[in-house]
Design a protein around this motif. Structure first.
Motif: not given
Length: 135
Positions: A60, A64, A68-72, A74
């Motif tokens: 995570g 970041t 454009h990443s939310n840091g989640r 997958r």
């Protein structure tokens, strides 16, 4: 382990048996607690769950750095001598981890893990802990 998660044992077993070379399947909370398992003794499953918590946190943090990443996180896949490790987000605060031998079909594993998460993702969600509630 809750009764609801115990009833999911057959789904974890189904994943393990549908992908040859699968060794262990573990469902864990974001803070590294084992929620369900197949193919591993309790101690091994607990160690794997604890290690996964650190790995998902690290992934995570790396995420970041992407625009454009939310840091989640997958999906994390690690190839090691002797096999592969897969860690997939499986609902709010829950993850699905798999250890497999090096002969595993990586595409099939990814597909089966996604299918499992889609089927039971809502049951795998681990609500955040509330410090005011007794454990």
């Amino acid at each position: 382990m809750s009764r609801q998660l115990t009833n999911m044992d057959w789904m974890l077993k189904d994943l393990a048996e549908s992908v040859p070379q699968t060794r262990n399947v573990v469902v864990l909370s974001a803070d590294g607690l084992r929620m369900a398992q197949h193919g591993a003794d309790t101690d091994r499953a607990d160690r794997l769950a604890a290690a996964c918590a650190g790995l998902q946190s690290l992934a995570g943090a790396v995420a970041t750095e992407l625009p454009h990443s939310n840091g989640r996180m997958r999906l994390v896949v690690i190839e090691m001598d002797g096999g592969f490790f897969y860690l997939m987000a499986a609902g709010a605060g829950a993850y699905l981890a798999v250890l497999a031998d090096e002969g595993v079909d990586a595409g099939l594993m990814g597909q089966r893990m996604r299918d499992l998460v889609a089927r039971i993702g809502e049951h795998l969600s681990s609500p955040p802990r509330n410090e005011e509630q007794p454990a």
